[in-house]
Enzyme design. Sequence first.
Site, PDB file in Angstrom:
ATOM      1  N   ILE A  25       0.810  -1.218   0.000  1.00 32.03           N
ATOM      2  CA  ILE A  25       0.000   0.000   0.000  1.00 32.03           C
ATOM      3  C   ILE A  25       0.843   1.268   0.000  1.00 32.03           C
ATOM      4  CG2 ILE A  25      -1.919  -1.171   1.134  1.00 32.03           C
ATOM      5  CD1 ILE A  25      -1.162   0.339   3.719  1.00 32.03           C
TER       6      ILE A  25
ATOM      7  N   ALA B 130      -1.571  -1.878   9.082  1.00 31.96           N
ATOM      8  CA  ALA B 130      -1.038  -0.807   9.924  1.00 31.96           C
ATOM      9  C   ALA B 130       0.288  -1.230  10.534  1.00 31.96           C
ATOM     10  CB  ALA B 130      -2.025  -0.458  11.040  1.00 31.96           C
ATOM     11  N   TYR B 131       1.103  -0.237  10.857  1.00 29.86           N
ATOM     12  CA  TYR B 131       2.299  -0.449  11.674  1.00 29.86           C
ATOM     13  C   TYR B 131       1.852  -0.216  13.105  1.00 29.86           C
ATOM     14  CZ  TYR B 131       7.112   0.008  13.376  1.00 29.86           C
ATOM     15  OH  TYR B 131       8.302  -0.170  14.039  1.00 29.86           O
TER      16      TYR B 131
ATOM     17  N   TYR C  62       3.707   6.360  16.904  1.00 29.49           N
ATOM     18  CA  TYR C  62       2.612   5.543  16.377  1.00 29.49           C
ATOM     19  C   TYR C  62       1.329   6.355  16.277  1.00 29.49           C
ATOM     20  CZ  TYR C  62      -1.327   2.297  16.594  1.00 29.49           C
ATOM     21  OH  TYR C  62      -2.522   1.665  16.366  1.00 29.49           O
TER      22      TYR C  62
ATOM     23  N   TRP D 168      -7.369  -1.154  22.139  1.00 31.67           N
ATOM     24  CA  TRP D 168      -7.002  -2.341  22.913  1.00 31.67           C
ATOM     25  C   TRP D 168      -7.513  -3.623  22.240  1.00 31.67           C
ATOM     26  CZ3 TRP D 168      -7.068  -1.540  28.935  1.00 31.67           C
ATOM     27  CH2 TRP D 168      -6.430  -0.341  29.253  1.00 31.67           C
TER      28      TRP D 168
END
Length: 287
Positions: free
Chosen positions: A36, A59-60, A124, A149
């Site tokens: 992506i 996602a990272y 992040y 979470w």
Amino acid sequence: MKVLLTGANGQLGHCFIDKFPTDWILLATDSQELDITDNLSVNNFINEHRPDVIVNAAAYTAVDMAEDEPNLAHLVNEIGPKNLAVAAKKYNAKFIHVSTDYVFDGTKNIPYTEEDITNPINIYGETKRNGEIAILNNNSSAIIIRTSWVFSEYGNNFVKTMLKLASNRSELSIINDQFGCPTYAGDIANAILTMIMNHCDGGIYHYCGDQCITWFKFASKIFLIAEELNSITTKKIVVKPILTSDYPTKAKRPLYSVLSMNKIEKIAGIKASDWNKALVHVISLIE
């Protein structure tokens, strides 16, 4: 309905595949099949397959590692979502992106709404916030779902970490001054599918668990359920509460990141994740 899913190998990706309607067409991709961060690859893939909906679960998410790898986090969490958002608009696909409670600084003591000002306190969170901005600046009809979470029977998460530690430890110290809402990835997947079926309008929505809790209390609940299900064969685990200041990490964490679900409940009729029920389900599958 043809849906393109990115991040298929992650927690949410796996759960999305499990929940996906059998009469729809799913294009499930990971970073090997679709990078992506490569704009040309994104455009070519979407032009070829022409999905009706694009769901970005890629996602990272390594919060501490992001402090040392800000460029990689930026590529995956900002540039990648921007590329998908632009291509989705170009090829008339609905775009749904998953974001995080870590876009907030955690200084409130009541649930964060979609209108609250973001102020991330780690790399992040900053890259996820910048990804949100890039998406909405390029695709006003995009849907952004912030969650928190996340746990499931797949991948790496707090629940699986606790159960693993319990296999060789008799005592654990867990932070008791960070508050959030555990959220089952399978429920997030259901929420996304509901929003697709309901043709929800673009914008930011919050989706999370139905009860606020600390990491210490969450861990205690995990071990209680595991013991009830006979998933822990060792002696009883002693869990001790500590403060964030007692356990310094490379990246700062918000002390309070509870999300208000009023908007998504009102607009889409989507209820909060029953994380207690989901926790029993997940632990029964892990052990």
